[in-house]
Scaffold this motif. Structure first.
Motif, PDB file in Angstrom:
ATOM      1  N   GLN A 154       0.840  -1.187   0.000  1.00 54.17           N
ATOM      2  CA  GLN A 154       0.000   0.000   0.000  1.00 54.17           C
ATOM      3  C   GLN A 154       0.878   1.241   0.000  1.00 54.17           C
ATOM      4  O   GLN A 154       1.870   1.318   0.730  1.00 54.17           O
ATOM      5  CB  GLN A 154      -0.923   0.016   1.220  1.00 54.17           C
ATOM      6  CG  GLN A 154      -1.978   1.094   1.183  1.00 54.17           C
ATOM      7  CD  GLN A 154      -2.962   0.976   2.333  1.00 54.17           C
ATOM      8  OE1 GLN A 154      -2.683   0.354   3.343  1.00 54.17           O
ATOM      9  NE2 GLN A 154      -4.130   1.583   2.172  1.00 54.17           N
ATOM     10  N   LEU A 155       0.508   2.208  -0.828  1.00 52.39           N
ATOM     11  CA  LEU A 155       1.171   3.509  -0.873  1.00 52.39           C
ATOM     12  C   LEU A 155       0.124   4.570  -0.568  1.00 52.39           C
ATOM     13  O   LEU A 155      -0.927   4.601  -1.208  1.00 52.39           O
ATOM     14  CB  LEU A 155       1.781   3.763  -2.247  1.00 52.39           C
ATOM     15  CG  LEU A 155       2.819   2.768  -2.746  1.00 52.39           C
ATOM     16  CD1 LEU A 155       3.212   3.092  -4.189  1.00 52.39           C
ATOM     17  CD2 LEU A 155       4.040   2.766  -1.852  1.00 52.39           C
TER      18      LEU A 155
ATOM     19  N   TYR B 221       3.404  -0.566  -8.275  1.00 56.14           N
ATOM     20  CA  TYR B 221       2.347  -0.191  -7.334  1.00 56.14           C
ATOM     21  C   TYR B 221       2.157   1.328  -7.373  1.00 56.14           C
ATOM     22  O   TYR B 221       3.131   2.076  -7.520  1.00 56.14           O
ATOM     23  CB  TYR B 221       2.712  -0.624  -5.911  1.00 56.14           C
ATOM     24  CG  TYR B 221       3.052  -2.082  -5.783  1.00 56.14           C
ATOM     25  CD1 TYR B 221       4.376  -2.496  -5.757  1.00 56.14           C
ATOM     26  CD2 TYR B 221       2.049  -3.041  -5.709  1.00 56.14           C
ATOM     27  CE1 TYR B 221       4.700  -3.833  -5.642  1.00 56.14           C
ATOM     28  CE2 TYR B 221       2.365  -4.383  -5.594  1.00 56.14           C
ATOM     29  CZ  TYR B 221       3.692  -4.774  -5.566  1.00 56.14           C
ATOM     30  OH  TYR B 221       3.999  -6.098  -5.463  1.00 56.14           O
ATOM     31  N   TRP B 222       0.911   1.730  -7.164  1.00 59.71           N
ATOM     32  CA  TRP B 222       0.572   3.149  -7.219  1.00 59.71           C
ATOM     33  C   TRP B 222      -0.311   3.536  -6.043  1.00 59.71           C
ATOM     34  O   TRP B 222      -1.137   2.757  -5.578  1.00 59.71           O
ATOM     35  CB  TRP B 222      -0.175   3.458  -8.522  1.00 59.71           C
ATOM     36  CG  TRP B 222       0.705   3.371  -9.721  1.00 59.71           C
ATOM     37  CD1 TRP B 222       1.052   2.233 -10.389  1.00 59.71           C
ATOM     38  CD2 TRP B 222       1.353   4.448 -10.382  1.00 59.71           C
ATOM     39  NE1 TRP B 222       1.894   2.549 -11.418  1.00 59.71           N
ATOM     40  CE2 TRP B 222       2.091   3.912 -11.440  1.00 59.71           C
ATOM     41  CE3 TRP B 222       1.395   5.834 -10.172  1.00 59.71           C
ATOM     42  CZ2 TRP B 222       2.856   4.697 -12.301  1.00 59.71           C
ATOM     43  CZ3 TRP B 222       2.150   6.608 -11.021  1.00 59.71           C
ATOM     44  CH2 TRP B 222       2.872   6.039 -12.081  1.00 59.71           C
ATOM     45  N   GLY B 223      -0.113   4.783  -5.589  1.00 55.78           N
ATOM     46  CA  GLY B 223      -1.008   5.340  -4.586  1.00 55.78           C
ATOM     47  C   GLY B 223      -2.207   5.987  -5.249  1.00 55.78           C
ATOM     48  O   GLY B 223      -2.318   6.011  -6.477  1.00 55.78           O
ATOM     49  N   GLN B 224      -3.077   6.540  -4.418  1.00 52.40           N
ATOM     50  CA  GLN B 224      -4.321   7.140  -4.901  1.00 52.40           C
ATOM     51  C   GLN B 224      -4.165   8.603  -5.271  1.00 52.40           C
ATOM     52  O   GLN B 224      -5.045   9.170  -5.924  1.00 52.40           O
ATOM     53  CB  GLN B 224      -5.415   6.991  -3.839  1.00 52.40           C
ATOM     54  CG  GLN B 224      -5.831   5.549  -3.600  1.00 52.40           C
ATOM     55  CD  GLN B 224      -6.350   4.907  -4.865  1.00 52.40           C
ATOM     56  OE1 GLN B 224      -7.257   5.408  -5.522  1.00 52.40           O
ATOM     57  NE2 GLN B 224      -5.770   3.770  -5.241  1.00 52.40           N
ATOM     58  N   GLY B 225      -3.086   9.214  -4.847  1.00 49.45           N
ATOM     59  CA  GLY B 225      -2.827  10.594  -5.231  1.00 49.45           C
ATOM     60  C   GLY B 225      -3.214  11.595  -4.165  1.00 49.45           C
ATOM     61  O   GLY B 225      -4.068  11.338  -3.314  1.00 49.45           O
ATOM     62  N   THR B 226      -2.550  12.756  -4.233  1.00 46.19           N
ATOM     63  CA  THR B 226      -2.877  13.879  -3.364  1.00 46.19           C
ATOM     64  C   THR B 226      -2.879  15.137  -4.232  1.00 46.19           C
ATOM     65  O   THR B 226      -2.000  15.317  -5.069  1.00 46.19           O
ATOM     66  CB  THR B 226      -1.885  14.002  -2.190  1.00 46.19           C
ATOM     67  OG1 THR B 226      -2.295  15.058  -1.323  1.00 46.19           O
ATOM     68  CG2 THR B 226      -0.461  14.284  -2.663  1.00 46.19           C
ATOM     69  N   ARG B 227      -3.879  15.975  -4.019  1.00 44.31           N
ATOM     70  CA  ARG B 227      -4.051  17.121  -4.910  1.00 44.31           C
ATOM     71  C   ARG B 227      -3.257  18.319  -4.419  1.00 44.31           C
ATOM     72  O   ARG B 227      -3.316  18.688  -3.240  1.00 44.31           O
ATOM     73  CB  ARG B 227      -5.540  17.488  -4.999  1.00 44.31           C
ATOM     74  CG  ARG B 227      -5.846  18.588  -5.998  1.00 44.31           C
ATOM     75  CD  ARG B 227      -7.345  18.796  -6.105  1.00 44.31           C
ATOM     76  NE  ARG B 227      -8.028  17.588  -6.536  1.00 44.31           N
ATOM     77  CZ  ARG B 227      -8.169  17.215  -7.796  1.00 44.31           C
ATOM     78  NH1 ARG B 227      -7.666  17.984  -8.768  1.00 44.31           N
ATOM     79  NH2 ARG B 227      -8.813  16.113  -8.105  1.00 44.31           N
TER      80      ARG B 227
ATOM     81  N   ARG C 122       5.300  19.927   1.323  1.00 49.02           N
ATOM     82  CA  ARG C 122       6.037  18.680   1.374  1.00 49.02           C
ATOM     83  C   ARG C 122       5.050  17.526   1.289  1.00 49.02           C
ATOM     84  O   ARG C 122       4.183  17.377   2.157  1.00 49.02           O
ATOM     85  CB  ARG C 122       6.875  18.546   2.635  1.00 49.02           C
ATOM     86  CG  ARG C 122       7.785  17.322   2.601  1.00 49.02           C
ATOM     87  CD  ARG C 122       8.666  17.196   3.824  1.00 49.02           C
ATOM     88  NE  ARG C 122       7.944  16.657   4.964  1.00 49.02           N
ATOM     89  CZ  ARG C 122       8.532  16.093   6.012  1.00 49.02           C
ATOM     90  NH1 ARG C 122       9.847  15.985   6.049  1.00 49.02           N
ATOM     91  NH2 ARG C 122       7.811  15.671   7.030  1.00 49.02           N
ATOM     92  N   LEU C 123       5.196  16.754   0.252  1.00 53.47           N
ATOM     93  CA  LEU C 123       4.361  15.569   0.082  1.00 53.47           C
ATOM     94  C   LEU C 123       5.047  14.361   0.712  1.00 53.47           C
ATOM     95  O   LEU C 123       6.271  14.261   0.700  1.00 53.47           O
ATOM     96  CB  LEU C 123       4.099  15.288  -1.398  1.00 53.47           C
ATOM     97  CG  LEU C 123       3.501  16.430  -2.217  1.00 53.47           C
ATOM     98  CD1 LEU C 123       3.226  15.942  -3.636  1.00 53.47           C
ATOM     99  CD2 LEU C 123       2.255  16.982  -1.578  1.00 53.47           C
ATOM    100  N   SER C 124       4.246  13.458   1.228  1.00 54.61           N
ATOM    101  CA  SER C 124       4.754  12.228   1.809  1.00 54.61           C
ATOM    102  C   SER C 124       4.138  11.028   1.091  1.00 54.61           C
ATOM    103  O   SER C 124       2.971  11.075   0.700  1.00 54.61           O
ATOM    104  CB  SER C 124       4.418  12.143   3.297  1.00 54.61           C
ATOM    105  OG  SER C 124       4.992  13.209   4.019  1.00 54.61           O
ATOM    106  N   CYS C 125       4.920   9.995   0.953  1.00 53.82           N
ATOM    107  CA  CYS C 125       4.446   8.727   0.401  1.00 53.82           C
ATOM    108  C   CYS C 125       4.810   7.642   1.406  1.00 53.82           C
ATOM    109  O   CYS C 125       5.980   7.266   1.519  1.00 53.82           O
ATOM    110  CB  CYS C 125       5.095   8.464  -0.947  1.00 53.82           C
ATOM    111  SG  CYS C 125       4.746   6.828  -1.639  1.00 53.82           S
ATOM    112  N   ALA C 126       3.822   7.182   2.152  1.00 55.29           N
ATOM    113  CA  ALA C 126       4.048   6.153   3.165  1.00 55.29           C
ATOM    114  C   ALA C 126       3.806   4.783   2.544  1.00 55.29           C
ATOM    115  O   ALA C 126       2.726   4.523   2.003  1.00 55.29           O
ATOM    116  CB  ALA C 126       3.122   6.368   4.348  1.00 55.29           C
ATOM    117  N   ALA C 127       4.803   3.935   2.626  1.00 54.27           N
ATOM    118  CA  ALA C 127       4.730   2.609   2.016  1.00 54.27           C
ATOM    119  C   ALA C 127       4.597   1.532   3.084  1.00 54.27           C
ATOM    120  O   ALA C 127       5.217   1.614   4.135  1.00 54.27           O
ATOM    121  CB  ALA C 127       5.969   2.357   1.175  1.00 54.27           C
ATOM    122  N   SER C 128       3.799   0.536   2.793  1.00 58.33           N
ATOM    123  CA  SER C 128       3.648  -0.589   3.706  1.00 58.33           C
ATOM    124  C   SER C 128       3.425  -1.860   2.910  1.00 58.33           C
ATOM    125  O   SER C 128       3.056  -1.813   1.734  1.00 58.33           O
ATOM    126  CB  SER C 128       2.480  -0.355   4.667  1.00 58.33           C
ATOM    127  OG  SER C 128       1.276  -0.222   3.952  1.00 58.33           O
ATOM    128  N   GLY C 129       3.690  -2.980   3.562  1.00 58.38           N
ATOM    129  CA  GLY C 129       3.439  -4.253   2.915  1.00 58.38           C
ATOM    130  C   GLY C 129       4.607  -4.824   2.142  1.00 58.38           C
ATOM    131  O   GLY C 129       4.501  -5.915   1.582  1.00 58.38           O
TER     132      GLY C 129
END
Length: 128
Positions: free
Chosen positions: A3-4, A117-123, A19-26
């Motif tokens: 998950q991202l 893998y891709w995250g859902q995005g942040t605007r 500042r954008l963050s991308c938290a990765a798990s799994g």
């Protein structure tokens, strides 16, 4: 399950910072490369910044060089995108993507097809 999750987007004035963050798990094993991409209204998704399996391997799109910085905190499994001197043209939905491999390399991955893998995005909206 990988998950991202992106966070940190919002509304900012031209010249401002986010500042954008991308938290990765799994991720249970292997080396992870992260890319930040964005899709502006009415445009195709484009690459912005990339960090490879090694923290010494990174690159930026020409449009953001000198303004954006990608970094990684392995203890938190999080990759950051520091965005300074923001312009109206930076307005977009920002996505992080991950590529996993059991083989270490110094490559930088710049294409969407390189990522698994891709995250859902942040605007991010840059407006006065």
């Amino acid at each position: 399950q990988v998950q991202l999750v992106e966070s940190g987007g919002g509304l900012v004035q031209p010249g401002g910072s986010l500042r954008l963050s991308c938290a990765a798990s799994g991720f249970t094993s292997g080396h992870v490369a992260i890319g930040w991409f964005r899709r502006a209204p009415g445009k195709e998704r484009e690459g912005v910044a990339y960090i490879g399996y090694s923290d010494m391997s990174f690159d930026y799109a020409e449009s953001v060089k000198g303004r954006f910085t990608i970094s990684r905190d392995n203890r938190k499994n999080t990759v950051y995108l520091q965005m300074n001197s923001l312009k109206i043209d930076d307005t977009a939905v920002y996505y992080c993507a991950a590529r996993v491999s059991g083989i270490m390399s110094n490559a930088v991955y710049r294409e969407e097809k390189d990522y698994h893998y891709w995250g859902q995005g942040t605007r991010v909206t840059v407006s006065s």
